[in-house]
Design a protein around this motif. Structure first.
Motif, short mmCIF file in Angstrom:
data_model
loop_
_atom_site.label_atom_id
_atom_site.label_comp_id
_atom_site.label_asym_id
_atom_site.label_seq_id
_atom_site.Cartn_x
_atom_site.Cartn_y
_atom_site.Cartn_z
N LEU A 137 62.16 -21.29 22.93
CA LEU A 137 61.40 -22.05 23.93
C LEU A 137 60.53 -23.07 23.21
O LEU A 137 59.74 -22.72 22.32
CB LEU A 137 60.52 -21.11 24.77
N ILE A 138 60.69 -24.35 23.59
CA ILE A 138 59.88 -25.43 23.01
C ILE A 138 58.96 -25.97 24.10
O ILE A 138 59.41 -26.30 25.20
CB ILE A 138 60.77 -26.57 22.47
N ILE A 139 57.64 -26.02 23.77
CA ILE A 139 56.68 -26.67 24.67
C ILE A 139 56.07 -27.84 23.92
O ILE A 139 55.81 -27.74 22.71
CB ILE A 139 55.59 -25.70 25.16
N GLY A 140 55.87 -28.95 24.60
CA GLY A 140 55.30 -30.08 23.89
C GLY A 140 55.03 -31.27 24.77
O GLY A 140 55.41 -31.31 25.93
N ARG A 141 54.36 -32.22 24.14
CA ARG A 141 54.09 -33.52 24.74
C ARG A 141 53.74 -34.48 23.62
O ARG A 141 53.52 -34.08 22.47
CB ARG A 141 52.97 -33.45 25.77
N GLY A 142 53.68 -35.77 23.95
CA GLY A 142 53.34 -36.77 22.95
C GLY A 142 51.86 -36.79 22.63
O GLY A 142 51.08 -35.98 23.13
N GLY A 143 51.47 -37.73 21.79
CA GLY A 143 50.08 -37.82 21.36
C GLY A 143 49.16 -38.31 22.45
O GLY A 143 49.59 -38.81 23.50
N VAL A 186 58.44 -19.02 20.70
CA VAL A 186 57.90 -20.28 21.20
C VAL A 186 57.60 -21.21 20.03
O VAL A 186 56.94 -20.80 19.05
CB VAL A 186 56.64 -20.06 22.04
N ILE A 187 58.07 -22.46 20.15
CA ILE A 187 57.72 -23.52 19.20
C ILE A 187 56.81 -24.50 19.94
O ILE A 187 57.17 -25.01 21.01
CB ILE A 187 58.97 -24.25 18.68
N SER A 188 55.61 -24.74 19.37
CA SER A 188 54.65 -25.66 19.98
C SER A 188 54.70 -27.00 19.26
O SER A 188 54.59 -27.06 18.03
CB SER A 188 53.24 -25.08 19.92
N SER A 189 54.84 -28.06 20.04
CA SER A 189 54.84 -29.41 19.48
C SER A 189 54.01 -30.28 20.39
O SER A 189 54.51 -30.94 21.30
CB SER A 189 56.28 -29.94 19.37
N VAL A 190 52.71 -30.30 20.14
CA VAL A 190 51.76 -30.99 21.01
C VAL A 190 51.01 -32.04 20.20
O VAL A 190 50.42 -31.72 19.17
CB VAL A 190 50.76 -30.00 21.64
N GLY A 191 51.04 -33.29 20.66
CA GLY A 191 50.28 -34.35 20.03
C GLY A 191 50.85 -34.79 18.71
O GLY A 191 52.04 -34.63 18.41
#
Length: 450
Positions: free
Chosen positions: A198-204, A229-234
């Motif tokens: 599961l990947i959660i994220g958003r751009g900067g 879960v992989i977090s990719s935020v900002g």
């Protein structure tokens, strides 16, 4: 008494409230102080703001307090804005707060640190990390429908591992409703139960833009997820609560897709370069941050006007020094007075003083005795003189010198004529001698001649 001149308490209070409400300086007040008497309530918040010398009651209504991102704590230094008015029922003035910020740091930063501390104490950050599968079949992605995040992830997955299926769970990633939507989609992916990663994220963006990923509900949903879960935020320098709770953190959406798919040699080299770039950017960001902090510290009044730190203390030291001197002088004066009193008492009971006083008493008694003796001698002499005069006045010789005489016969004093007879011889005694005579005739006054 003219009662029309008297106001009721309600009338006076309403008048004062009108003064408060019409004062333009009290409509927008910027105030800093220490939070006191605070107890978190479900509705409106009632507390006090104070400094060393004063205290003011404060009210923050539910709608305004809901916008505060951090949790106020007792003793916290705050910066608030609002208007000042008077509460008629109690007759006390108070400030009605519109905004609240911690003094010195931003409210979001403080809220971030508070939640971080809370979750860390609960052990959410130290939970065992779930391993990522090497060959995932289905990858769930929780992000915006039209953002660049899903495009980058799709591109990377098709390039690295095209047999994997990417399933998008579209969600709002910014705004007040974003946290609830992100939580709902994470739970939905877990409920479906057929995803490997599961990947959660958003751009900067700013900290406000990224804030939904710092909400407690999102953090707990990630911690409770059965899917890794992989977090990719900002950006790379941005760290959110979601990053700390997730099983893995990726600096970018591309990096998140690479973590979720099998790794190749060229990917390893790229990863090393990525780490190098991230390290460089992190160090540069840290240096920039430290420079800003240093500049902020240098602009502080502590360095601009260091004497202000101890002005009040110096004045207080002077006051205390004067008070101490006055107290010491008073104590010394009291001690001197006590010594003088004891010295006087000691002198009063000293043997030499007793002897001197005794000698003075003896001298006085001697003088009084001498005076009394002289007075007594004088009185005695006067008495003797008086008695002598009386004795002289009664001396028969003195009487006889005046022409008197007395008669004796045969040694007996003759004081009556009938004691004699004619022819008797008698002796006449004079002052200068005696004469012997013979009685020739006797004449008695009562019997006539004889």
């Amino acid at each position: 008494m003219d009662r029309s001149k008297y106001l009721t308490v309600s009338q006076l209070t309403k008048y004062l409230k009108l003064k408060f409400d019409r004062d333009p300086y009290l409509q927008k007040v910027y105030l800093t102080g220490e939070l006191s008497n605070f107890r978190l309530r479900s509705g409106h918040q009632y507390f006090s703001l104070k400094d060393d010398n004063a205290v003011i009651d404060a009210v923050m209504f539910r709608s305004q307090f809901a916008k505060v991102k951090f949790t106020p704590e007792e003793g916290m230094k705050l910066c608030v804005t609002g208007h000042v008015s008077l509460y008629e029922r109690s007759g006390r003035y108070q400030i009605y707060i519109d905004t609240m910020e911690p003094d010195g740091v931003g409210s979001l930063y403080l809220a971030f640190e508070q939640l971080k501390k809370k979750l860390n104490a609960e052990g959410l950050f130290s939970l065992p990390k779930k391993p990522l599968p090497l060959f995932p079949k289905r990858i769930a992605v929780v992000t915006s429908l039209n953002g660049a995040v899903i495009r980058d992830i799709n591109t990377t997955v098709r390039r690295r591992y095209p047999i994997a299926q990417v399933v998008l769970f579209p969600t709002v990633v910014q705004g007040e409703k974003a946290a609830a939507d992100i939580t709902r989609q994470i739970n939905r992916a877990n409920q479906m139960g057929n995803f490997d990663t599961l990947i959660i994220g958003r751009g900067g963006g700013s900290i406000e833009d990224l804030w939904p990923f710092n909400e407690e509900s999102v953090a707990r949903a990630i911690a409770a997820s059965k899917i890794p879960v992989i977090s990719s935020v900002g950006h790379e320098t941005d760290t959110t609560i979601a990053d700390l709770v997730a099983d893995r953190r990726a600096a970018t959406p591309t990096a998140a897709a690479e973590l979720a798919t099998p790794q190749r040699l060229d990917d390893t080299l790229l990863l090393l370069k990525d780490f190098q770039r991230r390290l460089f950017n992190t160090m540069r960001a840290q240096i920039d941050f430290d420079k800003k902090q240093l500049a902020k510290v240098n602009q502080s009044y502590i360095f601009q006007q260091p004497t202000r730190l101890y002005e009040n203390y110096a004045q207080k030291v002077d006051q205390l020094t004067q008070e101490l001197q006055h107290q010491e002088e008073s104590r010394l004066q009291t001690a001197h007075n006590a010594v003088d009193q004891l010295s006087n008492k000691l002198l009063a009971y000293a043997p030499t003083r007793q002897v001197k006083q005794g000698q003075e008493v003896v001298k006085q008694l001697q003088a009084r005795l001498q005076t009394a003796a002289q007075s007594y001698d004088q009185r005695v002499n006067q008495q003797v003189t008086a008695l002598t005069k009386q004795l002289h006045s009664l001396d028969p010789l003195k009487i006889m010198e005046r022409g008197y005489t007395y008669v004796t016969k045969e040694g007996r004093v003759i004081n009556q004529a009938r004691q004699l007879a004619a022819g008797d011889t008698m002796l006449l005694h004079f002052a200068d001698g005696n004469v012997t005579v013979t009685v020739t005739n006797i004449k008695e006054k009562n019997n006539g001649n004889k």
